[in-house]
Motif scaffolding. Structure first.
Motif, PDB file in Angstrom:
ATOM      1  N   HIS A   1       0.798  -1.221   0.000  1.00  0.00           N
ATOM      2  CA  HIS A   1       0.000   0.000   0.000  1.00  0.00           C
ATOM      3  C   HIS A   1       0.831   1.272   0.000  1.00  0.00           C
ATOM      4  O   HIS A   1       0.323   2.335  -0.316  1.00  0.00           O
ATOM      5  CB  HIS A   1      -0.984  -0.001   1.180  1.00  0.00           C
TER       6      HIS A   1
ATOM      7  N   PHE B   1       0.996   3.842  -6.146  1.00  0.00           N
ATOM      8  CA  PHE B   1      -0.340   4.061  -5.586  1.00  0.00           C
ATOM      9  C   PHE B   1      -0.628   5.564  -5.430  1.00  0.00           C
ATOM     10  O   PHE B   1      -1.766   5.964  -5.262  1.00  0.00           O
ATOM     11  CB  PHE B   1      -0.467   3.329  -4.257  1.00  0.00           C
TER      12      PHE B   1
ATOM     13  N   SER C   1     -10.330   1.705  -3.272  1.00  0.00           N
ATOM     14  CA  SER C   1      -9.239   2.524  -3.803  1.00  0.00           C
ATOM     15  C   SER C   1      -9.691   3.102  -5.137  1.00  0.00           C
ATOM     16  O   SER C   1     -10.486   2.491  -5.841  1.00  0.00           O
ATOM     17  CB  SER C   1      -7.992   1.667  -4.014  1.00  0.00           C
ATOM     18  N   TYR C   2      -9.177   4.279  -5.483  1.00  0.00           N
ATOM     19  CA  TYR C   2      -9.532   4.929  -6.750  1.00  0.00           C
ATOM     20  C   TYR C   2     -11.030   5.154  -6.869  1.00  0.00           C
ATOM     21  O   TYR C   2     -11.586   5.042  -7.967  1.00  0.00           O
ATOM     22  CB  TYR C   2      -9.060   4.106  -7.957  1.00  0.00           C
TER      23      TYR C   2
ATOM     24  N   HIS D   1      -5.577   8.533  -4.111  1.00  0.00           N
ATOM     25  CA  HIS D   1      -6.363   7.336  -4.466  1.00  0.00           C
ATOM     26  C   HIS D   1      -6.854   6.539  -3.277  1.00  0.00           C
ATOM     27  O   HIS D   1      -7.374   5.433  -3.452  1.00  0.00           O
ATOM     28  CB  HIS D   1      -5.523   6.401  -5.349  1.00  0.00           C
ATOM     29  N   HIS D   2      -6.670   7.034  -2.093  1.00  0.00           N
ATOM     30  CA  HIS D   2      -7.021   6.283  -0.881  1.00  0.00           C
ATOM     31  C   HIS D   2      -7.662   7.274   0.079  1.00  0.00           C
ATOM     32  O   HIS D   2      -7.210   8.411   0.188  1.00  0.00           O
ATOM     33  CB  HIS D   2      -5.748   5.683  -0.276  1.00  0.00           C
TER      34      HIS D   2
END
Lengths: 411, 411
Positions: free
Chosen positions: B25, B30, B202-203, B376-377
């Motif tokens: 992660h 990411f 996510s995303y 994205h998180h």
């Protein structure tokens, strides 16, 4: 003689709020319920204290996690320095890179490292990397060997589906024929073989590898394109300061390390060969605390200490003397005590004691004198075990042996 | 404007010895590679420093693991007191019992607790407990939900066999019909349903549960004998001080907690109902460091602080103000920024920004100003975020928004 009143009261309280009170490898049913301490309140060097105030000369070392001794100052200081800066952050700390480089330097065979927390994390992940690399399904392991709590290898299997374990097959330790038979039976579909450097089943004697065992397995794996995973979590750094493959004289494809690596700080790693890097990059692995920098600082310091001090030599030598003395002492009281396994992580059993009655009675009486010897799990020596500790242990063990002899005579 | 030269040099070194340099992660892919720091060298309160000397006002909090702020003194002191005594020992420390009792007291639904290290450890174990209890195979979960790296739920699936995942089925968040359909299709064979308290892919935007969603799932599970597992690892203690089921107004059968529980110290737990105790006693779980007493001391102190101080109220309120201010600020520069999720762990996206271009550019420019917003998180608020921090964050975010607007005009 030690009493365990407070341990037992705590355990009664625990049994209400925790399944079995204590579960897993520290469960009281793994020793002799009622005759060993259930909790630990403090630990230093090679000794720990239980809640009843009893101190123990310890020969288990946190089930192997503690190699230098509990609370080893140099490791604690390195951990403290990193803790002062930061531990669990949004990114790894730079020490992760330094630790990876150092691990590759000392283990001398691989080209990459990944970090996790549990031994199970890396053994389970290694299997997946082997499967992805080879495109095969089968995993071969030794009957009775322990590789963690993953669905594929969980020792009881309770709660797991046959499907989750259907491509895992057992052969017998040191039995090349039974290994070859599986390789032939599943020819072209064997992804990995997982081995510990020596066989240390619970409730059994340790068995060292026969001279030809590892070289032949290595040769067959290379010929058949099978990934050889060395699960060095339990034995790592007690047989060789750079991983047990160097003690064995072979090169694994993936080496799993944990336990002693952090001297009690939670960390596990997998180290692998270049050919597996692509798969290692693709099998997703992560955990909230896997970048925690404090455990990495402890591990890096551990590796530096192993370079500076004769830790491995010491645990081997002190273990040798402990086993020899123990055997002589037992013999003096009429017991044929047999030591098995490497001296730095030995196990001792009584000849002809198939029911484990003597073993359990011996270890329980030894515990009552303030020496912790596990009746069903191999023992561990540490760098903190010194001559005086061993001498003191012998004095206490002798009392237990005398009682044991007298108890048997009375029966 | 922040530069990441040293981060990048370290990463180049790392890429040689660690697959992808950084995996999981915290992998740079990411965020936006090259436009965020890769490493952290220090962290205090709601701020951290990267190797290039840049400081960040942090809105990720170690991916949620840090609720009180980095290095919160009261937790560090409790951890230090336990560390002085002992950490990784042959037995649990008495604090394990105290922590189990406290967890049951604050979560108010279960009768037992087990302890582990990773979130994955307890979600995977919970599934096995459900399967053993029910004698059924199927596990239902929400498409796009994350429950760890276990074979049954590993998000990419690379390296795992179809067999290992064959009895796991996805339904859609908030879509009771798709849930009912699976329950009917596998009638009598559904062991468990696993849910997070809200959907945080996510995303993607976060989605809160519809009012009827959890009560209906709970009712169906009770009727059908399905074990309801609430995976509260990410959200736990940011929605309610006694676990997110109390925020939802339902009782799970098993509650999984981790992350914030230890304020950065590695610990995860599963808490369950009496009916599951027998299975919980039988599904073998253990790990070398699972009894480590320091993380338990940190967790116990965390729970005490949650009773004494308005932590949950604070993170909700400061998150509310942060989201509102962020939205107004963005609007002033012509952007329609939408906040989603609970205010204590919000996420913000730009309307119509399906490619994530604006989002990535915005977060990268914000990072360059010294504020960490993950593109994205979902984000996390902490007890250390105070009015002045938020005001400072807005000043820096405004610079990024102005640049973003100007950059778009120029294009």
């Amino acid at each position: 003689m030690n009493q365990y009143c407070i341990s037992r009261k705590l355990f009664e309280r625990a049994a209400r709020v925790i399944p079995c009170g204590i579960y897993g490898h520290t469960s009281p049913v793994f020793t002799v319920p009622g005759r060993f301490p259930y909790y630990a309140v403090a630990a230093r060097g090679c000794r720990y204290q239980d809640p009843d105030g009893n101190w123990y000369l310890d020969f288990l070392c946190g089930y192997g996690a503690v190699l230098l001794g509990y609370g080893y100052p140099q490791v604690e200081e390195a951990a403290a320095r990193q803790r002062e800066k930061g531990n669990c952050m949004n990114h790894p700390a730079p020490i992760m890179v330094e630790l990876a480089e150092k691990l590759l330097e000392v283990t001398r065979f691989g080209s990459w490292v990944v970090f996790a927390k549990n031994g199970s994390d890396v053994t389970t992940w290694a299997i997946a990397v082997a499967r992805l690399t080879t495109g095969r399904r089968k995993v071969l392991k030794v009957a009775g060997a322990y590789h963690g709590v993953g669905a594929w290898c969980n020792p009881t299997g309770y709660g797991f589906l046959p499907e989750e374990r259907s491509h895992v097959h057992d052969f017998r330790w040191n039995d090349l024929d039974s290994f070859r038979k599986l390789v032939e039976e599943y020819h072209g579909d064997v992804a990995a073989v997982v081995l510990c450097p020596f066989h240390h089943p619970s409730y059994g004697r340790c068995i060292l590898p026969d001279p030809g065992f590892f070289p032949t397995v290595r040769k067959i794996c290379r010929r058949e394109g099978i990934v050889l995973v060395l699960d060095d979590i339990r034995a790592g750094f007690r047989l060789h300061r750079g991983g047990s493959h160097q003690w064995l004289g072979i090169e694994p494809d993936i080496l799993c390390l944990g336990k002693a690596l952090g001297n009690g700080y939670p960390i596990s790693v997998a180290i692998g060969r270049e050919e597996l890097r692509v798969a290692a990059s693709r099998v997703f692995l992560t955990g909230t605390y896997w970048n925690n920098a404090v455990a990495m600082a402890a591990a890096l310091e551990m590796l530096k200490i192993l370079e500076q001090e004769p830790v491995v030599e010491h645990v081997q030598e002190v273990g040798r003397r402990f086993c020899q003395g123990l055997r002589e002492l037992a013999w003096r009281y009429g017991f044929d005590l047999q030591c098995s396994g490497p001296p730095s992580m030995p196990f001792a059993t009584f000849s002809g004691d198939d029911s484990f009655f003597l073993q359990q009675e011996f270890c329980a009486r030894v515990a009552a004198q303030g020496v912790f010897l596990h009746p069903h799990h191999n023992w561990f020596m540490s760098y903190a075990h010194r001559d005086l500790d061993i001498a003191e242990a012998f004095d206490k063990i002798e009392i237990a042996l005398r009682q044991l002899r007298e108890g048997l005579v009375k029966r």
